[in-house]
Scaffold this active site. Structure first.
Site, PDB file in Angstrom:
ATOM      1  CB  CYS A  86      14.174   1.983 -31.269  1.00  0.00           C
ATOM      2  SG  CYS A  86      15.671   1.174 -31.782  1.00  0.00           S
ATOM      3  CG  HIS A  88      18.933   1.261 -34.666  1.00  0.00           C
ATOM      4  ND1 HIS A  88      19.417   2.208 -33.806  1.00  0.00           N
ATOM      5  CD2 HIS A  88      19.230   1.709 -35.907  1.00  0.00           C
ATOM      6  CE1 HIS A  88      19.997   3.188 -34.474  1.00  0.00           C
ATOM      7  NE2 HIS A  88      19.884   2.911 -35.760  1.00  0.00           N
ATOM      8  CG  HIS A  89      17.097  -2.983 -31.473  1.00  0.00           C
ATOM      9  ND1 HIS A  89      17.801  -1.812 -31.264  1.00  0.00           N
ATOM     10  CD2 HIS A  89      18.032  -3.967 -31.546  1.00  0.00           C
ATOM     11  CE1 HIS A  89      19.107  -2.076 -31.194  1.00  0.00           C
ATOM     12  NE2 HIS A  89      19.273  -3.374 -31.368  1.00  0.00           N
ATOM     13  CG  HIS A 157      16.432   4.754 -26.605  1.00  0.00           C
ATOM     14  ND1 HIS A 157      16.323   4.871 -27.971  1.00  0.00           N
ATOM     15  CD2 HIS A 157      16.522   6.020 -26.128  1.00  0.00           C
ATOM     16  CE1 HIS A 157      16.362   6.153 -28.303  1.00  0.00           C
ATOM     17  NE2 HIS A 157      16.483   6.860 -27.211  1.00  0.00           N
ATOM     18  CB  CYS A 159      16.839  -1.149 -28.155  1.00  0.00           C
ATOM     19  SG  CYS A 159      17.558   0.492 -28.282  1.00  0.00           S
TER      20      CYS A 159
HETATM   21  N1  LIG Z   1      22.113   7.383 -31.914  1.00  0.00           N
HETATM   22  C1  LIG Z   1      21.085   6.592 -31.603  1.00  0.00           C
HETATM   23  N2  LIG Z   1      21.319   5.302 -31.397  1.00  0.00           N
HETATM   24  C2  LIG Z   1      20.256   4.529 -31.061  1.00  0.00           C
HETATM   25  C3  LIG Z   1      18.949   5.003 -30.957  1.00  0.00           C
HETATM   26  N3  LIG Z   1      18.147   3.952 -30.618  1.00  0.00           N
HETATM   27  C4  LIG Z   1      18.956   2.893 -30.524  1.00  0.00           C
HETATM   28  N4  LIG Z   1      20.240   3.218 -30.800  1.00  0.00           N
HETATM   29  C5  LIG Z   1      21.470   2.442 -30.834  1.00  0.00           C
HETATM   30  O1  LIG Z   1      21.615   1.827 -32.076  1.00  0.00           O
HETATM   31  C6  LIG Z   1      22.727   0.973 -31.954  1.00  0.00           C
HETATM   32  C7  LIG Z   1      22.587  -0.194 -32.891  1.00  0.00           C
HETATM   33  O2  LIG Z   1      23.824  -0.870 -32.791  1.00  0.00           O
HETATM   34  P1  LIG Z   1      24.177  -2.223 -33.530  1.00  0.00           P
HETATM   35  O3  LIG Z   1      25.543  -2.636 -33.094  1.00  0.00           O
HETATM   36  O4  LIG Z   1      23.908  -2.075 -35.007  1.00  0.00           O
HETATM   37  O5  LIG Z   1      23.049  -3.210 -33.003  1.00  0.00           O
HETATM   38  P2  LIG Z   1      23.082  -4.184 -31.722  1.00  0.00           P
HETATM   39  O6  LIG Z   1      24.075  -5.268 -31.951  1.00  0.00           O
HETATM   40  O7  LIG Z   1      21.675  -4.614 -31.461  1.00  0.00           O
HETATM   41  O8  LIG Z   1      23.609  -3.209 -30.592  1.00  0.00           O
HETATM   42  P3  LIG Z   1      23.430  -3.255 -28.992  1.00  0.00           P
HETATM   43  O9  LIG Z   1      22.192  -2.460 -28.669  1.00  0.00           O
HETATM   44  O10 LIG Z   1      24.675  -2.585 -28.460  1.00  0.00           O
HETATM   45  O11 LIG Z   1      23.295  -4.693 -28.581  1.00  0.00           O
HETATM   46  C8  LIG Z   1      22.788   0.627 -30.469  1.00  0.00           C
HETATM   47  O12 LIG Z   1      23.978   1.182 -29.951  1.00  0.00           O
HETATM   48  C9  LIG Z   1      21.573   1.328 -29.870  1.00  0.00           C
HETATM   49  O13 LIG Z   1      21.777   1.761 -28.542  1.00  0.00           O
HETATM   50  C10 LIG Z   1      18.745   6.383 -31.183  1.00  0.00           C
HETATM   51  O14 LIG Z   1      17.624   6.906 -31.114  1.00  0.00           O
HETATM   52  N5  LIG Z   1      19.829   7.127 -31.509  1.00  0.00           N
HETATM   53 ZN   LIG Z   2      16.877   0.183 -30.515  1.00  0.00          ZN
END
Ligand SMILES: Nc1nc2c(ncn2[C@@H]2O[C@H](COP(=O)(O)OP(=O)(O)OP(=O)(O)O)[C@@H](O)[C@H]2O)c(=O)[nH]1
Ligand SMILES: [Zn+2]
Length: 198
Positions: A86, A88-89, A157, A159
């Site tokens: 992922c 994002h994380h 996921h 995360c």
């Molecule tokens: N659309 C999509 N979202 C993803 C994917 N992998 C992770 N995410 C989402 O990316 C988002 C990142 O949100 P942020 O608010 O920026 O980060 P965060 O504070 O770590 O969010 P949380 O996971 O809600 O704690 C989260 O809602 C995750 O669930 C993916 O493959 N597709």
């Molecule tokens: Zn993630």
């Protein structure tokens, strides 16, 4: 293939990853010089070279192997397991991909394993599931010139499981459909092949 893998490995700056991982260990309050952790930065660097080896590979090299076997109906490889990261994380998301296509008028059919290799290529990048799904279907379109193509991905996921909202077992399903497979009956046939007999 061997050569492509080693080229991709070389494209990842492993000493830089090692230095960064040592910093992370220090930042979490660990001692990177204690016995169990001494080799960890180097291990993580090698693992990252694998996780991200798809960044420098080209799907055209994989899908360039085609056969002329005059099959004009749907070909579908389902339940292809994959692991991705992922973006994002930087934690894993993993699951299965289902990849299908209807060969085009020029009858280009590729080896079944190549469909799984294309999933791996795009999975081995920092990803989101939607982009992974689209990239695989677009690679089929570009290199096989099919009448239609479909990619469905089901994944969990980490995360969402081990941190944050903490919902282990929740599955995300994405699909990307092109050409003749967008047609109601053909699309329904593909979906029933994918989701039947579980
Ligand atoms: N659309 C999509 N979202 C993803 C994917 N992998 C992770 N995410 C989402 O990316 C988002 C990142 O949100 P942020 O608010 O920026 O980060 P965060 O504070 O770590 O969010 P949380 O996971 O809600 O704690 C989260 O809602 C995750 O669930 C993916 O493959 N597709
Ligand atoms: Zn993630």
């Amino acid at each position: 293939m061997e050569q492509r893998m080693s080229e991709a490995k070389n494209a990842v700056d492993q000493p830089r990853i090692e230095a960064a991982v040592r910093e992370i260990l220090l930042a979490i309050g660990e001692d990177p010089d204690r016995d169990g952790l001494q080799q960890t930065p180097a291990r993580v660097a090698r693992a990252y070279a694998e996780f991200f080896s798809g960044l420098h590979q080209d799907a055209g090299e994989i899908l360039g192997t085609t056969f002329d076997i005059a099959h004009s109906e749907m070909v579908l490889v389902k339940d292809i397991p994959f692991y991705s990261t992922c973006e994002h994380h930087l934690v894993p998301f993993h699951g299965v991909a289902h990849v299908g296509y209807i060969p085009g008028p020029d009858g280009k059919v590729t080896g079944l394993s190549k469909l799984a290799r294309v999933v791996d290529l795009y999975a081995r990048r920092p990803q989101v599931q939607e982009r992974l799904t689209t990239q695989v279907v677009e690679a089929l379109e570009e290199h096989l010139n099919p009448r239609g193509a479909i990619v469905v991905i089901e994944a969990e996921h980490m995360c969402m499981s081990m941190r944050g909202v903490r919902k282990p077992g929740a599955k995300t399903v994405t699909s990307a459909v092109r050409g003749a497979l967008m047609n109601g009956a053909t699309r329904a046939e593909a979906m029933s092949l994918i989701f039947s007999q579980r």
